[in-house]
Design a protein around this motif. Structure first.
Motif: not given
Length: 248
Positions: A78-81, A199-207, A244-248
Motif C-alpha cells: 500500500v505504501a509503495d502505491a 487518499v485512504l490507505l486501507a489494506p484488506e485487514t481493515n475490512f 478510484e480503487v487501487v488494489a495492489v
C-alpha cells in the motif's frame, strides 16, 4: 509504540523468522532505521538477540514461533502505491498511523512539502534537505508517536494541501470509514478538510476492521488504496460514489 513494546516485537519477530534486517524491522514497526539500530544494540547487550551486519538473528536454542508481523507485506505494498502518486511540488499531509511512515520512507529526495502530526514521519524525513517538512503542534501521544488536540487542528486550518494520505482502523460494509481512537479522530477530519484530494490507505485487514468513531464515508474518498483481499461489495461503494480503487 513505546520502547519496550517495540523491542518485544523485535525479539518476537526474530523468534519467528530467525533473522531480520534493520530495514525490514523499521518498515514493520514504522520507525526509522536508526531507531532500530539503537534497539538492536540494547537487546544484544541484554542477551536477547545476536547483532549482525545489517540486522540481527535470534539467540541459538530459541524455538521458532508464529510470525507476529503477517500484515507487514500488505502495508508495504500500500505504501509503495501511495508514494507513486506524489509528484514534484506537491503539498502532502501524512496522517497518524502505521502506514504513513512507510510512505515517508519512499519519498526521500522528492521536492515536496510534507505536513504531518506523525513523529515517526518526522523522524524519517527530518534530515532530508529535499523535503520541506512541517510538523504540526499538539499534545504528544507517546503510544502512537503523534501530536493531537486543538493545536494540531488549528494548524491544519491554515493548510491547503494537494492530498492527504489518511489512515483508519476500519472500513465498514456500509461504507463508513472509522477509527478507534477518539483523540485522533478530530485531527484526521481536519486533514480531510484541508486537502484537495483524500487518499485512504486501507489494506484488506481493515475490512471491516475495528473502531466506532466515524471519520468520513467512502463517498468522501478520492482514491482508496487497498489489497486484493478487500471485499468487492465495499469497494463498489467507493467506485459508485466516483472514487478510484487501487488494489495492489
Amino acid at each position: 509504540m513505546i520502547l519496550r513494546d517495540r523491542q518485544n516485537r523485535i525479539v518476537s519477530t526474530l523468534r519467528a523468522d530467525g533473522a531480520a534486517s534493520v530495514r525490514e524491522l523499521a518498515e514493520a514497526l514504522s520507525v526509522s532505521e536508526s531507531t532500530i539500530r539503537r534497539d538492536l544494540e540494547i537487546l544484544d547487550r541484554n542477551g536477547e538477540l545476536t547483532r549482525t551486519y545489517g540486522g540481527a538473528v535470534r539467540k541459538p536454542g530459541v524455538a521458532v514461533g508464529k510470525h507476529v508481523m503477517r500484515d507487514a507485506g500488505l502495508t508495504s505494498r500500500v505504501a509503495d502505491a501511495a508514494a507513486e502518486m506524489v509528484t514534484g511540488g506537491t503539498v502532502v499531509i501524512l496522517d497518524l498511523g502505521p502506514t504513513t511512515p512507510l510512505v515517508a520512507r519512499r519519498l526521500h529526495g522528492h521536492d515536496i512539502t510534507v505536513v504531518t502530526p506523525n513523529l515517526a514521519v518526522f523522524d524519517e524525513l527530518r534530515d532530508d534537505e529535499a523535503v520541506r517538512l512541517v510538523l504540526l503542534g499538539g499534545v504528544v501521544r507517546r503510544g502512537s508517536r503523534g501530536l493531537v488536540g486543538s493545536l494540531a487542528e488549528l494548524a491544519l486550518g491554515q493548510v491547503n494541501a494537494d492530498l492527504v494520505f489518511l489512515s483508519c482502523t476500519g472500513v465498514r460494509a456500509n461504507g463508513q470509514v472509522v477509527d478507534d481512537l477518539a483523540v485522533e479522530a478530530p485531527s484526521k477530519q481536519s486533514m480531510i478538510a484541508a486537502s484537495d484530494r483524500v487518499v485512504l490507505l486501507a489494506p484488506e485487514t481493515n475490512f471491516p476492521g475495528t473502531g466506532a468513531l466515524r471519520l468520513c464515508s467512502l463517498a468522501d474518498i478520492d482514491v482508496l488504496v487497498t489489497t486484493p483481499g478487500a471485499p468487492g461489495a465495499t469497494l463498489a461503494l467507493c467506485r459508485n460514489a466516483g472514487g478510484e480503487v487501487v488494489a495492489v
